[in-house]
Design an enzyme around this catalytic site. Structure first.
Site, PDB file in Angstrom:
ATOM      1  N   CYS A 141      -1.735   7.646   0.757  1.00  0.00           N
ATOM      2  CA  CYS A 141      -2.101   6.239   0.947  1.00  0.00           C
ATOM      3  C   CYS A 141      -0.849   5.376   0.844  1.00  0.00           C
ATOM      4  O   CYS A 141       0.010   5.456   1.716  1.00  0.00           O
ATOM      5  CB  CYS A 141      -3.210   5.794  -0.012  1.00  0.00           C
ATOM      6  SG  CYS A 141      -3.062   6.380  -1.702  1.00  0.00           S
ATOM      7  N   SER A 142      -0.694   4.588  -0.195  1.00  0.00           N
ATOM      8  CA  SER A 142       0.465   3.693  -0.239  1.00  0.00           C
ATOM      9  C   SER A 142       0.916   3.441  -1.665  1.00  0.00           C
ATOM     10  O   SER A 142       1.357   2.346  -1.987  1.00  0.00           O
ATOM     11  CB  SER A 142       0.116   2.375   0.451  1.00  0.00           C
ATOM     12  OG  SER A 142      -1.027   1.815  -0.183  1.00  0.00           O
ATOM     13  N   CYS A 143       0.816   4.442  -2.556  1.00  0.00           N
ATOM     14  CA  CYS A 143       1.269   4.276  -3.937  1.00  0.00           C
ATOM     15  C   CYS A 143       2.752   3.886  -3.921  1.00  0.00           C
ATOM     16  O   CYS A 143       3.540   4.433  -3.142  1.00  0.00           O
ATOM     17  CB  CYS A 143       1.075   5.568  -4.721  1.00  0.00           C
ATOM     18  SG  CYS A 143      -0.669   6.026  -4.871  1.00  0.00           S
ATOM     19  N   CYS A 192       4.287   7.978  -0.020  1.00  0.00           N
ATOM     20  CA  CYS A 192       2.983   8.348  -0.562  1.00  0.00           C
ATOM     21  C   CYS A 192       2.251   8.945   0.617  1.00  0.00           C
ATOM     22  O   CYS A 192       1.891   8.222   1.553  1.00  0.00           O
ATOM     23  CB  CYS A 192       2.209   7.160  -1.126  1.00  0.00           C
ATOM     24  SG  CYS A 192       0.539   7.655  -1.630  1.00  0.00           S
TER      25      CYS A 192
HETATM   26 FE    FE Z   1      -1.141   6.550  -2.750  1.00  0.00          FE
END
Ligand code: FE
Length: 206
Positions: free
Chosen positions: A110-112, A107
């Protein structure tokens, strides 16, 4: 991809997240729980509890070709067949690794991450170097994970969003022909389902 895909990112933390953080600091402050204990719980969700769901999905796909077809056609539905889901409406797309195509997931903003099948993302997945470098130089990043891919292998990097999360269906290793579905699931690692390593043959697995 439109900026809207990551609309969840700039928003303030949810009331639930703020409450959890407040409770955590209170417990630590009162000496009721150590940050080490919290780290242990988080690590269990990162490494063991969460990824086991994905490992069961992979083992079923390896042993049931009709299921594998459904999984690659509609990942969200096929994963729900095993009872995993409830990810705020996000769609899960499953990508098949083969001898000539290697998929890896990131991602970039961010951190999906596909929580229902992989649990919590590891810290390296959320790190700025991984997020930027895997797009620019995926082969170098994979080499650092110990995965050397030949020039005949096409590397595809998939950028997760709030709406679409990716999970890799790793190649079934040679030497695993006689294993049962649970035994196969035990070979599948979180990192293989992110696409930064391969699933090791039984003799090589830990
Ligand atoms: Fe994300």
């Amino acid at each position: 991809m439109s900026g809207d895909h990551h609309g969840h990112h700039p928003e303030p933390e949810s009331p639930a997240a703020l409450r959890a953080r407040a409770i955590e600091s209170l417990l630590v402050e009162k000496g009721l729980i150590s940050t080490d204990a919290i780290d242990l719980i988080v690590r269990a969700y990162e490494q063991d509890i969460g990824p086991m769901n994905g490992a069961r999905v992979v083992a079923k796909a390896w042993t049931d070709s009709a299921y594998k077809d459904r999984l690659l056609t509609d990942g969200t539905d096929a994963i729900a067949e095993l009872g995993y889901g409830g990810n705020q409406g996000a769609e899960i797309v499953v990508l098949e690794n083969t001898a000539t195509v290697h998929n890896v997931v990131v991602c970039t903003l961010c951190s999906c991450y596909p929580w229902p099948v992989l649990g919590l993302p590891p810290s390296w997945y959320k790190s700025a170097p991984y997020r930027s470098r895997v797009v620019r130089e995926p082969r170098s990043v994979l080499r650092e994970f110990g995965l050397e891919l030949g020039p005949e292998v096409e590397v595809r990097v998939w950028d997760s969003t709030a709406e679409v999360r990716y999970m890799v269906l790793p190649e079934r290793p040679a030497g695993a022909e006689s294993l049962s579905e649970p035994e196969l699931a035990a070979l599948v690692t979180r990192d293989a389902m992110i696409g930064v390593v391969k699933v090791q043959a039984p003799a090589l697995a830990r």
